[in-house]
Design a protein around this motif. Structure first.
Motif, PDB file in Angstrom:
ATOM      1  N   ARG A  61     -46.302  36.656 -24.167  1.00 41.64           N
ATOM      2  CA  ARG A  61     -46.375  37.276 -25.498  1.00 41.64           C
ATOM      3  C   ARG A  61     -47.477  36.615 -26.315  1.00 41.64           C
ATOM      4  NH1 ARG A  61     -39.845  37.521 -26.168  1.00 41.64           N
ATOM      5  NH2 ARG A  61     -39.596  39.311 -24.775  1.00 41.64           N
ATOM      6  N   ILE A  62     -48.061  37.413 -27.206  1.00 44.49           N
ATOM      7  CA  ILE A  62     -49.093  36.874 -28.091  1.00 44.49           C
ATOM      8  C   ILE A  62     -48.587  36.895 -29.527  1.00 44.49           C
ATOM      9  CG2 ILE A  62     -51.002  37.518 -26.575  1.00 44.49           C
ATOM     10  CD1 ILE A  62     -51.515  39.880 -28.536  1.00 44.49           C
ATOM     11  N   TYR A  63     -49.030  35.923 -30.284  1.00 45.31           N
ATOM     12  CA  TYR A  63     -48.620  35.806 -31.675  1.00 45.31           C
ATOM     13  C   TYR A  63     -49.363  36.835 -32.518  1.00 45.31           C
ATOM     14  CZ  TYR A  63     -47.263  33.634 -36.052  1.00 45.31           C
ATOM     15  OH  TYR A  63     -46.735  33.393 -37.300  1.00 45.31           O
ATOM     16  N   TYR A  76     -44.195  38.227 -32.406  1.00 47.53           N
ATOM     17  CA  TYR A  76     -44.983  38.254 -31.182  1.00 47.53           C
ATOM     18  C   TYR A  76     -45.035  39.681 -30.641  1.00 47.53           C
ATOM     19  CZ  TYR A  76     -44.266  33.280 -31.529  1.00 47.53           C
ATOM     20  OH  TYR A  76     -44.249  31.997 -31.990  1.00 47.53           O
ATOM     21  N   GLU A 106     -45.665  42.095 -27.038  1.00 48.63           N
ATOM     22  CA  GLU A 106     -45.585  42.066 -25.575  1.00 48.63           C
ATOM     23  C   GLU A 106     -46.003  43.421 -25.016  1.00 48.63           C
ATOM     24  OE1 GLU A 106     -41.910  40.694 -23.418  1.00 48.63           O
ATOM     25  OE2 GLU A 106     -41.799  42.831 -22.963  1.00 48.63           O
ATOM     26  N   ASP A 138     -41.028  33.804 -28.771  1.00 52.12           N
ATOM     27  CA  ASP A 138     -42.262  33.493 -28.042  1.00 52.12           C
ATOM     28  C   ASP A 138     -41.944  33.351 -26.557  1.00 52.12           C
ATOM     29  OD1 ASP A 138     -44.854  32.803 -27.438  1.00 52.12           O
ATOM     30  OD2 ASP A 138     -44.712  30.775 -28.239  1.00 52.12           O
TER      31      ASP A 138
END
Length: 191
Positions: free
Chosen positions: A127-129, A135, A137, A123
């Motif tokens: 970055r998004i889950y 994650y 990017e 993380d």
């Protein structure tokens, strides 16, 4: 109110990293069995952008990109990352080198006409889950006719030879989208 739409399929690729070219070829073979025929690949380049991986992977690392012919739904990226982690572990177990913890690193990602996305288990603010401990990017964006880096873009992903490969990959993706649409040109997104 906007209506939710199904995402367009994307071009799956993997960035392979390792010192043993035979093990990189083994990774290519295992990935091809899982994700389909490889339809585009880069040269194998010396990886000199950072020494970050040397402690677990050794010296003399090489980078090789491969891309798979079948297009993929973008929401499968977390699943792909988990599968490529399992392939890395399989290769490490078979190699049985006590000095090299991780003989091959497989970084899956995808490309569409406007961006290049990488999957990660780490993380960070940018970055998004995606789910399942993975994650995503946006590593590069395509704008003004070229790949553009972000402040967080890895040093090697800024290299002209990488961008030249991603240009070829993007052209292949556009061609596949046009074929899927019945030979009508894909929209000129992000150009």
């Amino acid at each position: 109110m906007g209506a939710a739409k199904t995402a367009k399929p994307v071009k799956l690729f993997a960035g392979l990293l390792g010192a043993d070219v035979d093990l990189l070829r083994r990774a290519r073979q295992l990935l091809s069995r899982r994700y389909g025929r490889v339809d585009l690949e880069s040269d194998i380049w010396e990886f000199v952008s950072t020494d970050y991986y040397e402690s677990e992977m050794g010296r003399g690392l090489k980078r090789w990109f491969i891309a798979f012919e079948p297009l993929l739904a973008p929401d499968r990226l977390a699943e792909v990352k988990l599968e490529t982690n399992a392939i890395e572990a399989e290769i490490a177990d078979a190699a049985m080198d006590p000095h090299i913890i991780r003989p091959v690193n497989i970084d899956p990602g995808y490309l569409n006409l406007g961006k290049l996305i990488l999957a990660s288990v780490k993380d960070h603010a940018h970055r998004i889950y995606l789910g399942a401990g993975i994650y995503g990017e946006v590593t590069l964006r395509f704008t003004d006719g070229a790949w553009q880096a972000w402040p967080w873009t890895f040093p090697d992903y800024r290299l002209p030879e990488y961008h030249a490969f991603f240009d070829r990959l993007r052209a292949r993706y556009r061609e596949q989208r046009e074929q899927a649409a019945g030979d009508s040109p894909a929209p000129r997104e992000h150009e």
